[in-house]
Design an enzyme around this catalytic site. Structure first.
Site, PDB file in Angstrom:
ATOM      1  N   GLY A   8       0.735  -1.074   0.127  1.00 37.19           N
ATOM      2  CA  GLY A   8       0.049  -0.104   0.045  1.00 37.19           C
ATOM      3  C   GLY A   8       0.817   1.379   0.149  1.00 37.19           C
ATOM      4  N   ARG A  61       0.895  -6.104  -4.700  1.00 42.36           N
ATOM      5  CA  ARG A  61       0.830  -6.695  -3.637  1.00 42.36           C
ATOM      6  C   ARG A  61       1.298  -8.425  -3.637  1.00 42.36           C
ATOM      7  NH1 ARG A  61      -1.093  -4.360   0.969  1.00 42.36           N
ATOM      8  NH2 ARG A  61      -2.296  -2.550   0.608  1.00 42.36           N
ATOM      9  N   ASP A  99       5.928  -7.610   5.131  1.00 44.11           N
ATOM     10  CA  ASP A  99       5.941  -8.790   4.185  1.00 44.11           C
ATOM     11  C   ASP A  99       6.869  -8.558   3.274  1.00 44.11           C
ATOM     12  OD1 ASP A  99       4.164 -10.496   5.446  1.00 44.11           O
ATOM     13  OD2 ASP A  99       2.612  -9.672   4.667  1.00 44.11           O
ATOM     14  N   LYS A 131       8.411   0.868   4.806  1.00 39.94           N
ATOM     15  CA  LYS A 131       7.359   1.631   4.492  1.00 39.94           C
ATOM     16  C   LYS A 131       6.364   1.121   5.052  1.00 39.94           C
ATOM     17  CE  LYS A 131       4.943   0.430   1.597  1.00 39.94           C
ATOM     18  NZ  LYS A 131       3.818  -0.405   2.041  1.00 39.94           N
ATOM     19  N   THR A 132       5.379   1.608   5.983  1.00 43.39           N
ATOM     20  CA  THR A 132       4.072   0.993   6.032  1.00 43.39           C
ATOM     21  C   THR A 132       3.509   2.106   6.749  1.00 43.39           C
ATOM     22  OG1 THR A 132       3.168   0.131   7.807  1.00 43.39           O
ATOM     23  CG2 THR A 132       5.381   0.256   8.315  1.00 43.39           C
ATOM     24  N   ASP A 147       0.833   1.810   8.535  1.00 46.04           N
ATOM     25  CA  ASP A 147       0.164   1.029   9.633  1.00 46.04           C
ATOM     26  C   ASP A 147       1.404   1.299  10.840  1.00 46.04           C
ATOM     27  OD1 ASP A 147      -1.439   0.103   7.891  1.00 46.04           O
ATOM     28  OD2 ASP A 147      -1.238  -1.797   8.169  1.00 46.04           O
ATOM     29  N   ARG A 206      -3.991  -2.475  10.334  1.00 43.19           N
ATOM     30  CA  ARG A 206      -4.597  -3.790  10.312  1.00 43.19           C
ATOM     31  C   ARG A 206      -4.193  -4.399  11.463  1.00 43.19           C
ATOM     32  NH1 ARG A 206      -2.927  -7.127   5.031  1.00 43.19           N
ATOM     33  NH2 ARG A 206      -0.925  -6.870   6.187  1.00 43.19           N
ATOM     34  N   GLU A 259      -7.726   8.195   1.401  1.00 45.31           N
ATOM     35  CA  GLU A 259      -7.854   9.523   1.429  1.00 45.31           C
ATOM     36  C   GLU A 259      -6.438  10.178   1.890  1.00 45.31           C
ATOM     37  OE1 GLU A 259     -10.001   8.176   3.276  1.00 45.31           O
ATOM     38  OE2 GLU A 259     -12.043   8.489   2.091  1.00 45.31           O
ATOM     39  N   GLY A 260      -5.776   9.274   2.761  1.00 42.93           N
ATOM     40  CA  GLY A 260      -4.589   9.580   3.355  1.00 42.93           C
ATOM     41  C   GLY A 260      -3.572   9.055   3.158  1.00 42.93           C
TER      42      GLY A 260
END
Lengths: 594, 594
Positions: free
Chosen positions: A100, A164, A195, A221-222, A224, A303, A468-469
């Site tokens: 993502g 992905r 991952d 990079k995440t 989350d 998540r 949106e973010g």
């Protein structure tokens, strides 16, 4: 008036090439925003190795899975009289975006491109299109200065797009080998989350074992915020930070930051990480207070961990925040969570407040032990059994899980059964937890009304802040941070390092003083059971209930619940007040590097 | 680090007083943002009356309903050697916010407060709490300098909050009379949309007929952009603008603007009105392009008119935009709309694009003639009949409407039956039109796949951008515009005017050259059947299919549909590039005032 602009285009489509597009004033003004570099990257440097590393867990298993890489040292760039890397070397490097989007991805690519221009003139940078599938299918574009220019400091991953897919099967590894051989790659930079970095490490090990020259680096990079490392801080001079009482793994927001930092100023927090979500939550809060009649249930990205939710809570001070890790630790049931919310709504109603803002992480129901058991059972059953329409498959569920499944609203049941993602996870992002909670809260409040314990009016409004973010323009801080990550990765690939993840530290100091290096990917790994097999994984960083940010939130939540202490961060500013807030807030009162 | 700040509190609650809150850096930096005033308000002025006015429709009916006010002239402030209004007069003025929030509401209040400070020292400003209900219940707060200060240039309506009640029954008018008598009010400023300004006009007429001294002014506010006047432009020197070929009633965004203006630069549009929605759409577009696998269906605010949707489309260039007024004019059915979307999705799929962005106005289904008939019938039936669970009430529907009702997905049926708002309207905001469309598109694409006409992959993602955009910080333009509206309203109340709506014009020129005045509310009125009775209403401004903005969109939509011409406006900037874009774009190339 925004200028017309030619950007390259649309790697998501096989048929398009360059096309004319238009940029808004703000987008355009960002392209030439000057990016500062850490001092160590501006003059000659050498690369120094740290001590031998281990693994985050199950070191014996990790050693077996990564016989070449296991135990590698971390690496750090330090100033030197002369450059130890030859500037005559012409490198062929590939870069791929995986998973993502998060603001700053384009700046990582700009960073490695500029490194090659500055330090290995004549090198070639290939961008694999559409994520790891681009490596397997050898779908790429040559990233030259013209191609990259319009994407500098811009949001999104659309320069080369993302995907992905995972490189997992022997055939897929074979395809990847063929690609790197065909392009004669010296190095590959994989920009992604847990991952994807695990995958990068597997690739590094595989290429090494096959005697291929291609080195592989990861880049964290995440959005989350669940990628972390315990080793990095000490390796990179954050001893001071590690020892202080209030610590926090900075892990929310855009590109993940691999450092332990303490926060003191949450109450006065300004827009920093996750700025777009916080902006929207702040707007919704003012709306709630102005209107006086709605409870806004806001589901946020995250998540596996609740970092974004916690960070947004600390920035905006909602009335109620549900942190998944706390729910899991306290073994709360859905009923417990509902009661917690309902109790506060009743108290607020007595005070005359029939409105409020409630934050919920998207992965919440996955944190609830009873739901977790249900999902684990579903994952196992769905991997092996056919779901028949008559519901015979349900007989494979334990009694407890069956009861819970039957108790859930039908819409949620359906969502649990939806096709899962390529990593085998139930797609919690598709579960509308906030709507489920609204239904449950309504039902419970109705009961209390019958019992004379509540006489307010409840109206729920649901929100999901997700897409949106992810693709907003990176803030000044994120732009500089990601650029340094990419530039540093270039140096490490140039030096022949493999199996490391790019790491930039000392972020509380001015950019000039930031540290640059890499950490052994195997040192972040553990093994985990997936699809019934043990697999290497990078352990997700969870919100730590004993650490500063959660403690801070915990000490304030009763106050926020009853009184309204809303903070509205407002839109990201690139100049003027607030525009450089991020780096301040990240590391306010952080001890000096050792 | 954001400073701690004491703001006044929470008018939504009866029990709270002042409380300590914290402001973000950006919020704080806005408080002292200097607001420019039109020159005419900075020196002595007199008030000049225009010609006698009529009504927007049914003038005879309007004349009967407003015997005192009908035919009133508009008024305009012009420079004068001396002030014609006594600065010794101490006024007592009330102000109320009515209806949904729009950025700039606090600045209207700041404007009238500053007018009283500057020109009628010693006056008192009362803020009625919670909308018109505050007038009826005489719930108010005295707005002094300390109270107002923290809300300057801030979003939301939380200074005194808002509400959707209407003053309608004889008892309610009596309550309002008692309040204005009790407070000895010289004037009342009603800040609101079409319904609220109609209500202001009824109050003005009522107070006049009862020989009360309280004058009533309206102030235009609607994020839906459906408040307009045909008379204002000519009255206020916009003859030039009216005569040019490309015209547009500026009506989108924050506070409604009562002027006809032409646009030439949509293709190069930058963030202007509706900037938060455009920012989010732009982010979603980049996300769509980066991911390459989702169709994002975005529902936007706009109950009765599609101005926001059109404006956002012109700013961001989505692949598909549905404009309600066009659907109505062409008598399209739900099937037609679905086919239009599906045709484009199929064409894009052939080109390799399995993603896109689709904008839909929240009131869409109300524009579809067959649905409109159904809703009209439902409105009549629900006003008089009991809805029985057995569905006997459905027998009152015509055959055509019954068929359509039964054809709709059950979730939509349910939403149509939901409790309606105090104005008697079906709450279209609660209808998830975007999800309904996704279902219909999925079904149709499946059919085409069977027929071999489509072999792409369709995944829909739904969004509703509503509450996130209403309470954002006003842009520099909105802040100045709303401040002038409030300041001008103060002057007109001071002069004894009643039944006017505050009007600020010549917005393409520097602020100094803006015109200031008021327009007769009766001149905006027509009559309409509501709840089976004729009532005065301010006619909603619809998107005009023969005017420039729609024509511009129409000429470009096929290009946007197939190619990707996405523009991402980015976050609102208060300083630096883009920060003053609004006033440029509003009136770019507008002719000089006559």
């Amino acid at each position: 008036m925004a200028p017309a602009f030619v950007i390259n285009g649309d790697a998501a489509s096989p048929s398009t090439g360059r096309f004319a597009s238009v940029y808004s004033d703000v987008q355009f003004s960002r392209i030439d925003h000057a990016l500062p570099l850490p001092s160590v990257l501006k003059s000659p440097f050498k690369i120094v190795d740290g001590p031998r590393s281990s693994a985050a867990g199950s070191p014996d298993e990790i050693a077996k899975l990564f016989p070449n890489l296991f135990g590698q040292s971390s690496a750090r760039l330090v100033p030197n009289d002369v450059n130890t890397l030859s500037s005559d070397q012409k490198l062929k490097i590939g870069v791929v975006l995986s998973g993502g989007q998060a603001p700053g991805g384009h700046n990582v690519i700009s960073g490695i491109f500029d490194y090659l221009q500055d330090r290995a003139k004549g090198s070639v940078l290939y961008g694999f299109k559409g994520g790891p599938a681009g490596i397997m299918k050898c779908k790429y574009v040559v990233l030259d200065a013209d191609y990259i220019y319009p994407y500098r400091n811009q949001g999104g991953f659309d320069m080369i797009c993302s995907g992905r897919d995972k490189i997992e099967t022997p055939e897929q590894f074979k395809q990847a080998e063929e690609t790197v051989k065909k392009l004669d790659l010296d190095g590959l930079l994989v920009i992604g989350g847990d991952d994807s970095n695990t995958n990068a490490c597997l690739l590094a090990e595989n290429f090494w074992s096959k005697d291929l020259k291609t080195r592989v680096m990861g880049c964290p990079k995440t959005i989350d915020g669940d990628l972390k490392s315990k080793d990095v801080p000490t390796s990179f001079g954050f001893d001071t930070a590690c020892k202080i009482d209030i610590t926090y793994r900075i892990s929310t927001g855009t590109f993940n930051i691999l450092h332990v930092v303490r926060f003191h100023q949450f109450l006065l927090g300004s827009a920093l990480d996750v700025p777009i979500y916080s902006e929207m939550i702040g707007n919704v809060m003012i709306d709630a207070r102005s209107t006086g009649k709605y409870y806004h249930f806001v589901r946020l990205m995250g998540r596996a961990a609740s970092h974004i939710t916690l960070e947004c809570a600390l920035q905006t001070h909602p009335n109620i925040t549900i942190i998944g890790e706390e729910v899991a630790a306290k073994q709360l049931t859905l009923k417990n969570v509902t009661d917690y919310i309902v109790d506060i709504i009743c108290k607020r109603s007595d005070l005359g407040y029939n409105y409020g803002v409630i934050l919920v992480p998207e992965g919440l129901i996955d944190f609830i032990p009873e739901v977790q058991h249900l999902i684990a059972e579903l994952n196992e059953i769905l991997a092996h059994a056919v779901v028949d329409e008559d519901g015979l498959w349900k007989k494979k569920l334990t009694n407890q899980s069956l009861q819970l499944f039957e108790f859930l609203p039908p819409a949620i049941q359906e969502q649990l059964m939806l096709e899962r993602d390529p990593h085998g996870n139930v797609q919690v992002a598709k579960i509308e937890t906030e709507k489920m909670l609204i239904q449950m809260v309504e039902t419970e409040l109705e009961k209390r009304k019958q019992m004379g314990q509540y006489n307010g009016n409840f109206k729920g409004q649901s929100h999901f802040f997700g897409y949106e973010g992810r693709c907003g323009l990176p803030t000044n801080f994120d732009a500089a941070y990601c650029y340094a990550l990419g530039y540093g990765a270039g140096a490490l690939l140039h030096s022949g390092k493999t199996g490391l993840i790019s790491s930039v530290g000392n972020l509380g100091a001015p950019v000039a003083e930031w540290t640059v290096g890499g950490t052994a990917l195997t040192s972040l790994m553990d093994v985990e059971r997936r699809h019934g097999k043990f697999k290497p994984v990078i352990k997700k960083a969870m919100v730590e209930l004993e650490c500063g940010p959660f403690k801070k939130y915990e000490s304030l939540r009763n106050e926020w619940a009853i009184n309204n202490r809303y903070v509205s961060p407002g839109p990201i500013q690139f100049t003027g007040p607030g525009s450089d807030a991020i780096s301040h807030t990240l590391v306010l009162e952080l001890g000096a590097p050792a």
